[in-house]
Design a protein around this motif. Sequence first.
Motif, PDB file in Angstrom:
ATOM      1  N   GLY A   8       0.790  -1.214   0.000  1.00  0.00           N
ATOM      2  CA  GLY A   8       0.000   0.000   0.000  1.00  0.00           C
ATOM      3  C   GLY A   8       0.826   1.270   0.000  1.00  0.00           C
ATOM      4  O   GLY A   8       0.285   2.361  -0.067  1.00  0.00           O
ATOM      5  N   ARG A 189       3.568  -0.720  -8.516  1.00  0.00           N
ATOM      6  CA  ARG A 189       2.445   0.024  -7.947  1.00  0.00           C
ATOM      7  C   ARG A 189       1.174  -0.833  -7.984  1.00  0.00           C
ATOM      8  O   ARG A 189       0.451  -0.925  -6.996  1.00  0.00           O
ATOM      9  N   ARG A 190       0.938  -1.461  -9.124  1.00  0.00           N
ATOM     10  CA  ARG A 190      -0.242  -2.331  -9.245  1.00  0.00           C
ATOM     11  C   ARG A 190      -0.235  -3.396  -8.165  1.00  0.00           C
ATOM     12  O   ARG A 190      -1.220  -3.670  -7.516  1.00  0.00           O
ATOM     13  N   LEU A 193      -1.023  -1.933  -4.787  1.00  0.00           N
ATOM     14  CA  LEU A 193      -2.432  -1.574  -4.650  1.00  0.00           C
ATOM     15  C   LEU A 193      -3.271  -2.828  -4.546  1.00  0.00           C
ATOM     16  O   LEU A 193      -4.213  -2.899  -3.774  1.00  0.00           O
TER      17      LEU A 193
END
Lengths: 208, 48, 144
Positions: A8, A189-190, A193
Motif C-alpha cells: 500500500g 504500484r499495481r 495496490l
Amino acid sequence: MRRELGKGEPVRELTPAAGLTGRPVVTLGGEAVGQVKDVVLDAVNGRIAGFTLAGRGLFSGPLRKSVPWAGVHALGTDAVMIPSEEVLEDKAAVTTGEEASGGLVRGARVLTDLGVQVGTVRDVIVEAGGEGAVVGVEMSSTEALGHHEATVFLALGSRPAMTGDTLMVPVRDTEDVAGDLTGLAAAVRRRRLGGDGGPGAVGEGRAL
Amino acid sequence: MAWWVWCVAVVAVVGLLAAVVLGVQARRRRGGVIVVRRGRRSGRGGAR
Amino acid sequence: MLLSQTVGRPVVSSADASRVGTVAGLVVDPEAGRITALRLEDTKVGGDVIAWEDVHAVGPDAVVVATAAAARFTAADSAGDQKLLGQRLLTELGASAGTLADITFDPASGLLDTLHTSRGDRIPGRLLLGCGSYAVVVRVAAAP
C-alpha cells in the motif's frame, strides 16, 4: 514476523543497483569517505543490507569499512549521503550473513516455481528510499518468455527467493513483464495496490 | 651503455609498475551486486 | 555582499593602518550559517586566518580589522579544508546542484544570506548543512 514490506505504500524512485557502484559516499558535512564497491543485498528480507566501500583515489583499493543500510541518509543520483563517518562499520558487518551465498547477482538464472528458466539476471532494481527494498530485476529473457535475450523487467514480491545464483519467481509473475523502468514502477504500484501479496510468496517459509 | 639508456630504462620500469598498480587497484575498487543471507536484523530503518 | 567581490580585497589594520594581507576566502560554520573567520593570503604576520570578531568592517575598497596582533591569527589548517567558491554542491538527498558560484553575506553580522549555484539557482544560507573537502551540502527546502 516482520511486516509486509511496502504494501500500500507509494513506489519511490527505482534505481538499478549496479548503477550504485562507484557512486561517492559523502557525509552531510561534505567529506567523501569513499565510493560504493559492492551493493550487498539481504536475501532473507529482500532489501539492501548495505554497501562495501572502496577508496576514491587512483591508487586506492577496497576499504575495510562498510555502510549498513541503517546508516544511509539518502541514495541520491550523484552521491550516497550518510550523516557522518560514525555510521561506518567494519566491512564484515555488512557482508557476512549466516552464509555469504555469495557471488554477483548478475548472471544468476531466473527460475519459475514450475522449474522453467525464464531468463538471466542483468541487474536488480531497488527502491532508493524507505527500506531499500528489492522490487524487481532486469533480466535477459529466454525463449520461455517468447523472446530470446530481450531485456525485460520483472516485478518481484516483497520477499523474493534468491541466492547468488538463482532467483525463483511465481510463474504468474512472468506474465506481467515490463519493458522499461517506468513499466516496472507501474507494475510494482499495481502489485502494492492489489495488496494480495501473493506474488513473491513463493519460497515463503521454505529453505532456499 | 650510455648513461641515458639507464635513465630511460628506469623511467620505463617505474611507468610500467605504476600502470600495473593502477590497473590492479582499479579492478579491486570495482564491485557488483552481491547477495548475502541474513535474517537476524530485520526492521531496520534507513534512508527516507 | 558577494564573496567573489570580497576575495582579493586588501585587509588593513585599524590600529596602525598597516596592510595585513588580502582576503583569500571565508571560513564558515555551516550549522550556524555564518562566517567564523576570514582566510588571508600574502600575510606579513604569522597565521593566515583572522576571526570574524576581529573584522571591524568589510568595505568596498578594503577590509578593516581591529587588530594586527599575531596572537589573533591562527594557522589555516586548524580551520579544516574549506573550499567554497567553485566547490561541488550536493543536496542532502545526494543530488548534484551544480557548483557553488558565489555567496552573498551580511558584512555586519557575518550571516550567510544566499548561495548562488552555477545553474543560476539561489539557495538560502540557512539551508547550508556542511562544507567539506568534497562538497558543500545543502538541505532540501521543502520537506518531502
